[in-house]
Design a protein around this motif. Structure first.
Motif, short mmCIF file in Angstrom:
data_model
loop_
_atom_site.label_atom_id
_atom_site.label_comp_id
_atom_site.label_asym_id
_atom_site.label_seq_id
_atom_site.Cartn_x
_atom_site.Cartn_y
_atom_site.Cartn_z
N ASN A 69 0.81 -1.22 0.00
CA ASN A 69 0.00 0.00 0.00
C ASN A 69 0.84 1.28 0.00
N ASN A 70 2.15 1.14 0.08
CA ASN A 70 3.02 2.31 0.15
C ASN A 70 3.85 2.44 -1.14
N LEU A 71 3.17 2.41 -2.27
CA LEU A 71 3.85 2.53 -3.55
C LEU A 71 3.85 3.98 -4.02
N PRO A 72 4.87 4.38 -4.78
CA PRO A 72 4.87 5.74 -5.30
C PRO A 72 3.70 5.96 -6.27
N LYS A 73 3.19 7.17 -6.27
CA LYS A 73 2.08 7.50 -7.18
C LYS A 73 2.61 7.57 -8.61
N ILE A 74 1.86 6.99 -9.53
CA ILE A 74 2.27 6.94 -10.93
C ILE A 74 1.35 7.84 -11.75
N ASP A 75 1.95 8.74 -12.50
CA ASP A 75 1.20 9.64 -13.37
C ASP A 75 0.85 8.88 -14.65
N SER A 76 -0.39 8.43 -14.74
CA SER A 76 -0.80 7.61 -15.88
C SER A 76 -0.75 8.38 -17.21
N SER A 77 -0.73 9.71 -17.15
CA SER A 77 -0.67 10.48 -18.39
C SER A 77 0.68 10.34 -19.08
N LEU A 78 1.70 9.84 -18.36
CA LEU A 78 3.02 9.68 -18.96
C LEU A 78 3.16 8.35 -19.70
N GLY A 79 2.27 7.40 -19.44
CA GLY A 79 2.33 6.12 -20.16
C GLY A 79 2.17 6.36 -21.65
N SER A 80 2.94 5.68 -22.45
CA SER A 80 2.92 5.83 -23.90
C SER A 80 3.19 7.27 -24.34
N ALA A 81 4.09 7.93 -23.64
CA ALA A 81 4.47 9.29 -24.05
C ALA A 81 5.12 9.23 -25.42
N ASN A 82 5.10 10.36 -26.11
CA ASN A 82 5.76 10.42 -27.41
C ASN A 82 6.62 11.68 -27.48
N PHE A 83 7.26 11.88 -28.59
CA PHE A 83 8.17 13.01 -28.71
C PHE A 83 7.46 14.35 -28.54
N GLY A 84 6.17 14.40 -28.78
CA GLY A 84 5.43 15.64 -28.58
C GLY A 84 5.47 16.12 -27.14
N ALA A 85 5.76 15.21 -26.21
CA ALA A 85 5.85 15.57 -24.79
C ALA A 85 7.18 16.22 -24.44
#
Length: 137
Positions: A69-85
């Motif tokens: 239960n003590n895992l770091p929070k993951i920003d799901s918006s970064l999954g499958s990022a591309n060069f536009g990011a």
């Protein structure tokens, strides 16, 4: 002894674009991918510790200080990022470095100024256009 492999799906990782090279552009992508791997390992180990060992197999897995239960929070918006990011200025810099590397190879191979210039113009038109497409420029 059993060996397990823990992996992530491509769409979970930020740095997977461009043959896993995207993570070198921004620390947040590397950190995101590390945390995804950490979460996947913790989840796998959590499942593994509940599997009873059979006769003649390994002893049960004992995990100390194990907190699912003590895992770091993951920003799901970064999954499958591309060069536009990636900021455009960095993408343009990468394109310039890649083209200059090719131009240096041409300079080593070809001695005639006119031929070198023609080859470099062709490279810029064809490979430059492909880089623009790949780098979202």
């Amino acid at each position: 002894m059993k060996t397990y492999t823990i992996t992530a799906d491509e769409d979970e990782l930020a740095g997977d674009e461009f043959h896993s090279f995207l993570g070198f552009f921004d620390k947040k992508f590397r950190l995101h991918d590390y945390n995804v791997g950490h979460r996947n390992a913790i989840n796998f180990l959590g499942k593994l510790k509940t599997i009873p060992s059979g006769a003649g197999e390994e002893k049960p897995l004992v995990l100390k200080n194990f907190d699912e239960n003590n895992l770091p929070k993951i920003d799901s918006s970064l999954g499958s990022a591309n060069f536009g990011a990636i900021p455009e200025v960095l993408r343009k810099k990468l394109k310039k470095i890649m083209l200059n590397t090719i131009y240096e190879q041409v300079d080593c191979i070809e001695k005639g100024w006119l031929t070198k210039t023609g080859i470099k113009i062709a490279i810029n038109q064809f490979i430059g256009a492909k880089l623009d497409e790949a780098l979202d420029l």
